[in-house]
Design an enzyme around this catalytic site. Structure first.
Site, PDB file in Angstrom:
ATOM      1  N   LYS A   1      10.165 -19.486 -23.650  1.00  0.00           N
ATOM      2  CA  LYS A   1       9.666 -18.178 -22.665  1.00  0.00           C
ATOM      3  C   LYS A   1       8.993 -18.632 -21.335  1.00  0.00           C
ATOM      4  CE  LYS A   1       5.267 -17.724 -25.044  1.00  0.00           C
ATOM      5  NZ  LYS A   1       4.428 -17.184 -26.061  1.00  0.00           N
TER       6      LYS A   1
ATOM      7  N   ARG B   1      -1.682  -9.006 -32.920  1.00  0.00           N
ATOM      8  CA  ARG B   1      -0.714  -8.593 -31.791  1.00  0.00           C
ATOM      9  C   ARG B   1       0.387  -7.787 -32.333  1.00  0.00           C
ATOM     10  NH1 ARG B   1       0.676 -13.388 -27.877  1.00  0.00           N
ATOM     11  NH2 ARG B   1       2.072 -14.082 -29.667  1.00  0.00           N
TER      12      ARG B   1
ATOM     13  N   TYR C   1     -10.907 -22.690   5.153  1.00  0.00           N
ATOM     14  CA  TYR C   1     -11.333 -21.335   5.375  1.00  0.00           C
ATOM     15  C   TYR C   1     -13.019 -21.165   4.669  1.00  0.00           C
ATOM     16  CZ  TYR C   1      -6.686 -19.483   6.086  1.00  0.00           C
ATOM     17  OH  TYR C   1      -5.496 -19.380   6.582  1.00  0.00           O
TER      18      TYR C   1
ATOM     19  N   MET D   1      -3.225 -20.987   1.050  1.00  0.00           N
ATOM     20  CA  MET D   1      -2.107 -20.419   0.300  1.00  0.00           C
ATOM     21  C   MET D   1      -1.010 -21.613   0.692  1.00  0.00           C
ATOM     22  SD  MET D   1       0.472 -17.439   1.401  1.00  0.00           S
ATOM     23  CE  MET D   1      -0.770 -16.205   1.198  1.00  0.00           C
TER      24      MET D   1
END
Length: 364
Positions: A40, A140, A263, A312
């Site tokens: 998955k 779940r 930053y 980023m």
């Protein structure tokens, strides 16, 4: 016309298939069970297509996926290994599941009845194999253990599904040993109470198969373990990380004491420093939350600190303390995580878990 030269990537993930086979062998030998390889979330960020194609010939019982979306991707690839859906399904997904002969996990009688009626139309002479999910503490989905003895006779009345297996899930095998041992005992008792010959009995995830032997289960479901990380630290030495996340230095600059980095100027240099700018950031999946928690990279056989906020697209690395005979240069490769710096360590410094670190690596 001149051919345009394509430059190498600035950031990339290397996948070691021999390490994957090594970890699969560990899962088999440690558990003594058949294996459902959990693929998955893009094979935990390792590329679903390439991993599934490589593992398809390895005599696995199932590929475990989280959704019809992922199962459909495997079908398009042409995978022969059986596909198992790890969680409950939506009603509008079930016709495709029946048509494709994927194996669903059943959490209640309503699901079972729906699959039975759909398969009565699609393949009336070929019952669809299904597995029962038992909720032994995850909360779940699934039948509660005390519900099984009443539910099983009703399930066996359905003629167009066949009860092939039974499974449960461990919520805290890497954190709460006493609860997990009790969970195993409850699951074993629930299976015994069914008085039914299940072909597949499964409970163990990666932590479970490493640290909780069972004489009842015959199928295990490794996920993180397959990709070379142990949820229980004492077993890490048995595994080999499959993914190495790498990047390259773009530029190196000598900056004076008192100069700000990144930053917010949250880092101010306390000495004259040699700073490498590296072409990776949170846009590639390296976690911004690791900023200021002493994250490091592996460069020329040494660890070097990432300083300032992770941005980023770029990070800044202090290479001032590399040995005198080692000079960092533009274009040099470095490791963000892999065999030298485990993704588990990056996760700790980012305040998260290695599962998230692996699966958040972006296509970029």
């Amino acid at each position: 016309m001149h051919e345009i030269h394509q430059s190498p990537p600035r950031t990339w993930a290397e996948i070691d298939r021999s390490a994957l086979l090594h970890n699969l062998k560990v899962a088999r030998e440690t558990s003594g069970c058949r294996v459902m390889a959990v693929l998955k979330a893009g094979a935990y960020g390792h590329d679903l297509k390439r991993i599934s194609e490589f593992l398809d010939p390895q005599d696995l019982a199932f590929f475990g996926v989280a959704s019809v979306f992922e199962a459909r991707k495997l079908a398009k690839i042409g995978i022969k290994t059986r596909v198992y859906l790890l969680g409950p399904t939506f009603a509008d997904e079930r016709q495709e599941i029946v048509h494709r002969r994927w194996t669903p996990s059943i959490s209640n009688l309503e699901e079972a009845a729906d699959f039975d009626s759909l398969n009565a139309v699609h393949s009336p002479d070929s019952p669809l194999p299904v597995h029962l999910t038992v909720d032994t503490g995850m909360g779940r989905g699934g039948f509660l253990p005390e519900q099984l003895s009443d539910a099983l006779p009703e399930l066996l009345k359905f003629k167009h599904i066949s009860i092939e297996g039974i499974g449960s899930h461990l919520p805290s095998a890497d954190e709460d040993r006493d609860f997990t041992l009790a969970q195993y005992e409850n699951f074993h008792q629930a299976v015994a109470n069914c008085q039914f010959d299940f072909k597949f009995i499964h409970l163990a995830n990666s932590a479970g198969l490493l640290d909780y032997p069972s004489t009842v289960v015959n199928l295990c479901r490794p996920g993180l373990l397959l990709y070379g990380l142990s949820p229980i630290p004492k077993f890490q030495s048995q595994l080999k990380p499959v993914m190495t996340l790498k990047s390259r230095i773009s530029i190196i600059r000598d900056l004076p004491k008192g100069h700000g980095i990144s930053y917010g100027r949250t880092t101010i240099l306390e000495r004259d420093s040699r700073i490498a700018t590296v072409g990776i950031g949170y846009g590639d999946g390296y976690p911004r939350s690791a900023s200021h928690n002493n994250p490091e990279v592996y460069l020329h056989g040494k660890r070097c600190p990432i300083i300032g906020r992770i941005t980023m697209d770029q990070i800044m690395v202090d290479v001032t303390d590399l040995p005198p005979n080692v000079e960092a240069r533009s274009g040099d490769e470095l490791e963000l995580f892999g065999s030298n710096i485990l993704a588990t360590e990056v996760a700790e410094k980012a305040g998260t878990i290695p599962w998230e670190i692996l699966t958040r690596i972006t296509p970029r």
